[in-house]
Motif scaffolding. Structure first.
Motif, PDB file in Angstrom:
ATOM      1  N   PRO A 172       1.023  -1.099  -0.116  1.00 52.09           N
ATOM      2  CA  PRO A 172      -0.120  -0.570   0.061  1.00 52.09           C
ATOM      3  C   PRO A 172       0.800   1.602   0.301  1.00 52.09           C
ATOM      4  O   PRO A 172       0.387   2.202  -0.370  1.00 52.09           O
ATOM      5  CB  PRO A 172      -1.132  -0.152   0.904  1.00 52.09           C
ATOM      6  CG  PRO A 172      -0.932  -1.631   2.012  1.00 52.09           C
ATOM      7  CD  PRO A 172       0.485  -2.129   1.076  1.00 52.09           C
ATOM      8  N   GLU A 173       2.239   1.187   0.465  1.00 49.79           N
ATOM      9  CA  GLU A 173       2.996   2.501   0.509  1.00 49.79           C
ATOM     10  C   GLU A 173       3.308   2.699  -0.640  1.00 49.79           C
ATOM     11  O   GLU A 173       3.622   4.214  -1.349  1.00 49.79           O
ATOM     12  CB  GLU A 173       3.838   2.442   1.541  1.00 49.79           C
ATOM     13  CG  GLU A 173       3.743   2.290   3.057  1.00 49.79           C
ATOM     14  CD  GLU A 173       3.772   0.457   3.270  1.00 49.79           C
ATOM     15  OE1 GLU A 173       2.451   0.194   5.164  1.00 49.79           O
ATOM     16  OE2 GLU A 173       3.159  -0.173   2.647  1.00 49.79           O
ATOM     17  N   VAL A 174       4.002   1.446  -1.761  1.00 57.40           N
ATOM     18  CA  VAL A 174       4.442   1.947  -2.974  1.00 57.40           C
ATOM     19  C   VAL A 174       2.993   2.440  -3.666  1.00 57.40           C
ATOM     20  O   VAL A 174       2.510   3.673  -4.465  1.00 57.40           O
ATOM     21  CB  VAL A 174       4.681   0.584  -3.247  1.00 57.40           C
ATOM     22  CG1 VAL A 174       5.091   1.036  -4.580  1.00 57.40           C
ATOM     23  CG2 VAL A 174       6.633   0.718  -2.588  1.00 57.40           C
ATOM     24  N   HIS A 175       1.843   2.019  -3.880  1.00 59.18           N
ATOM     25  CA  HIS A 175       0.784   1.909  -4.125  1.00 59.18           C
ATOM     26  C   HIS A 175       0.094   3.803  -3.705  1.00 59.18           C
ATOM     27  O   HIS A 175       0.023   4.651  -4.850  1.00 59.18           O
ATOM     28  CB  HIS A 175      -0.220   1.154  -3.769  1.00 59.18           C
ATOM     29  CG  HIS A 175      -1.577   1.901  -4.869  1.00 59.18           C
ATOM     30  ND1 HIS A 175      -3.207   1.016  -4.254  1.00 59.18           N
ATOM     31  CD2 HIS A 175      -2.015   1.698  -5.744  1.00 59.18           C
ATOM     32  CE1 HIS A 175      -4.083   1.325  -5.538  1.00 59.18           C
ATOM     33  NE2 HIS A 175      -3.065   1.923  -6.004  1.00 59.18           N
ATOM     34  N   ALA A 176       0.418   3.424  -2.483  1.00 55.07           N
ATOM     35  CA  ALA A 176       0.020   5.619  -2.306  1.00 55.07           C
ATOM     36  C   ALA A 176       1.018   6.469  -3.172  1.00 55.07           C
ATOM     37  O   ALA A 176       1.029   7.544  -3.072  1.00 55.07           O
ATOM     38  CB  ALA A 176       0.240   5.541  -0.655  1.00 55.07           C
ATOM     39  N   THR A 181      -0.401   3.750 -11.717  1.00 52.71           N
ATOM     40  CA  THR A 181      -0.607   2.524 -10.941  1.00 52.71           C
ATOM     41  C   THR A 181      -1.052   1.741 -12.768  1.00 52.71           C
ATOM     42  O   THR A 181      -2.387   1.984 -13.105  1.00 52.71           O
ATOM     43  CB  THR A 181      -1.126   2.005  -9.483  1.00 52.71           C
ATOM     44  OG1 THR A 181      -0.763   2.364  -9.157  1.00 52.71           O
ATOM     45  CG2 THR A 181      -0.339   0.452  -9.534  1.00 52.71           C
ATOM     46  N   LEU A 182       0.320   1.468 -13.063  1.00 55.23           N
ATOM     47  CA  LEU A 182      -0.161   0.567 -14.487  1.00 55.23           C
ATOM     48  C   LEU A 182      -1.081  -1.712 -14.469  1.00 55.23           C
ATOM     49  O   LEU A 182      -0.341  -1.913 -14.245  1.00 55.23           O
ATOM     50  CB  LEU A 182       0.660   0.878 -15.442  1.00 55.23           C
ATOM     51  CG  LEU A 182       1.083   2.148 -15.738  1.00 55.23           C
ATOM     52  CD1 LEU A 182       2.037   2.227 -16.154  1.00 55.23           C
ATOM     53  CD2 LEU A 182      -0.050   3.293 -15.308  1.00 55.23           C
ATOM     54  N   SER A 183      -1.371  -1.812 -15.127  1.00 54.95           N
ATOM     55  CA  SER A 183      -1.892  -2.476 -15.435  1.00 54.95           C
ATOM     56  C   SER A 183      -1.559  -3.444 -16.637  1.00 54.95           C
ATOM     57  O   SER A 183      -1.475  -2.635 -17.870  1.00 54.95           O
ATOM     58  CB  SER A 183      -3.596  -3.285 -15.122  1.00 54.95           C
ATOM     59  OG  SER A 183      -3.891  -2.336 -15.802  1.00 54.95           O
ATOM     60  N   ILE A 184      -1.388  -4.551 -16.783  1.00 58.93           N
ATOM     61  CA  ILE A 184      -1.067  -4.727 -17.359  1.00 58.93           C
ATOM     62  C   ILE A 184      -2.048  -5.988 -18.408  1.00 58.93           C
ATOM     63  O   ILE A 184      -2.921  -6.531 -17.590  1.00 58.93           O
ATOM     64  CB  ILE A 184       0.331  -5.764 -17.797  1.00 58.93           C
ATOM     65  CG1 ILE A 184       1.362  -5.345 -17.461  1.00 58.93           C
ATOM     66  CG2 ILE A 184       0.531  -6.968 -19.100  1.00 58.93           C
ATOM     67  CD1 ILE A 184       2.370  -6.150 -17.408  1.00 58.93           C
ATOM     68  N   ALA A 185      -2.782  -5.493 -19.854  1.00 56.39           N
ATOM     69  CA  ALA A 185      -3.983  -6.540 -20.516  1.00 56.39           C
ATOM     70  C   ALA A 185      -3.725  -8.488 -20.065  1.00 56.39           C
ATOM     71  O   ALA A 185      -3.025  -8.771 -20.724  1.00 56.39           O
ATOM     72  CB  ALA A 185      -4.779  -6.139 -21.460  1.00 56.39           C
ATOM     73  N   GLN A 186      -4.838  -8.764 -19.574  1.00 57.13           N
ATOM     74  CA  GLN A 186      -4.755 -10.630 -20.011  1.00 57.13           C
ATOM     75  C   GLN A 186      -6.164 -10.832 -20.224  1.00 57.13           C
ATOM     76  O   GLN A 186      -6.994 -10.350 -20.259  1.00 57.13           O
ATOM     77  CB  GLN A 186      -3.810 -10.668 -18.333  1.00 57.13           C
ATOM     78  CG  GLN A 186      -3.468 -10.159 -17.633  1.00 57.13           C
ATOM     79  CD  GLN A 186      -2.646 -10.352 -15.828  1.00 57.13           C
ATOM     80  OE1 GLN A 186      -3.173 -11.530 -16.134  1.00 57.13           O
ATOM     81  NE2 GLN A 186      -2.420  -9.756 -15.228  1.00 57.13           N
ATOM     82  N   PHE A 187      -5.789 -12.091 -20.871  1.00 55.62           N
ATOM     83  CA  PHE A 187      -7.103 -12.289 -21.693  1.00 55.62           C
ATOM     84  C   PHE A 187      -7.144 -14.004 -21.162  1.00 55.62           C
ATOM     85  O   PHE A 187      -8.274 -14.809 -21.795  1.00 55.62           O
ATOM     86  CB  PHE A 187      -6.739 -13.003 -23.462  1.00 55.62           C
ATOM     87  CG  PHE A 187      -6.650 -10.771 -23.466  1.00 55.62           C
ATOM     88  CD1 PHE A 187      -7.454 -10.325 -23.955  1.00 55.62           C
ATOM     89  CD2 PHE A 187      -5.540 -10.799 -23.717  1.00 55.62           C
ATOM     90  CE1 PHE A 187      -7.161  -8.883 -24.128  1.00 55.62           C
ATOM     91  CE2 PHE A 187      -5.154  -9.336 -24.167  1.00 55.62           C
ATOM     92  CZ  PHE A 187      -5.642  -8.145 -24.563  1.00 55.62           C
TER      93      PHE A 187
END
Length: 221
Positions: A172-176, A181-187
């Motif tokens: 949570p500390e790094v997230h804040a 914050t980026l997500s990678i598309a997954q299928f």
């Protein structure tokens, strides 16, 4: 000058890594390693750096490193760190940062850590203060509800890409502290991919954007 040994089982030659002793007139220059020229070079380096001194290789890499950094949290001795370092070397990251425990498993790095600058930060606060002092944007890579797609995000040139541990992900500390914050598309059927695989994808996205000047893709339907 690839060399090999003979297999005891089949009698067929077995390839060995690297090259044998230098053949012909010795080259001139301070970057050449006399011992390697005499004995051969079995290191895991590209042909460009065959027979070079270690310090000369690092100096040449330093002259053309890219402007992105990579950081990974290490609170539970994550075995992916070595693979992340190996990828950082392949994509010529400026530095790799280990947040948390100093010790990490180097086996996956395949000795590339000898050519890659690795910096330790004992706490998230120490890491964030360093990044802010260097004028780097902190970009987290994880699947959070507020994450935005990596594929359509304009990655900043001066950035540090941060990855969490396998399983718990970013703290949570790094997230804040992250600018985004980026997500990678997954299928497929799982909700996440291996941390080192995610690191490789994110680093290559930076390379595509800032080395090959590829425009950011348009969002899908």
């Amino acid at each position: 000058m690839e060399t090999g040994t003979e297999s005891a089982a089949t009698g067929a030659p077995e390839p060995s890594i690297g090259v044998g002793p230098w053949e012909g007139t010795l080259p001139e220059g301070d970057h050449w390693d006399p011992q390697l020229l005499a004995d051969g070079d079995r290191r895991n380096v590209t042909d460009q750096y065959r027979y070079w001194k270690h310090d000369a290789i690092v100096a040449d890499l330093d002259s053309r490193r890219h402007n992105f950094h990579v950081a990974i949290e290490n609170w539970q001795h994550d075995l992916n760190i070595g693979s992340v370092v190996r990828c950082a070397n392949a994509f010529l990251a400026k530095e790799v940062h280990i947040i948390g425990r100093r010790r990490w498993n180097r086996r996956g790095a395949m000795v590339t850590d000898r050519y890659q600058h690795v910096r330790h930060h004992p706490t998230v606060e120490d890491f964030v203060a360093w990044a802010q002092g260097e004028g780097l944007r902190i970009i987290g890579i994880d699947n959070f509800p507020d994450s935005v797609p990596l594929e359509t995000y304009d990655l900043p040139e001066n950035a540090v890409l941060v990855f969490g541990q396998e399983g718990p992900g970013l703290t949570p500390e790094v997230h804040a502290a992250a600018d985004a914050t980026l997500s990678i598309a997954q299928f497929g059927s799982t909700r996440s991919i291996n941390a080192s695989a995610a690191a490789a994808i994110a680093m290559h996205a930076w390379i595509r954007r800032h080395v090959f000047a590829q425009p950011v893709g348009a969002a899908g339907p």
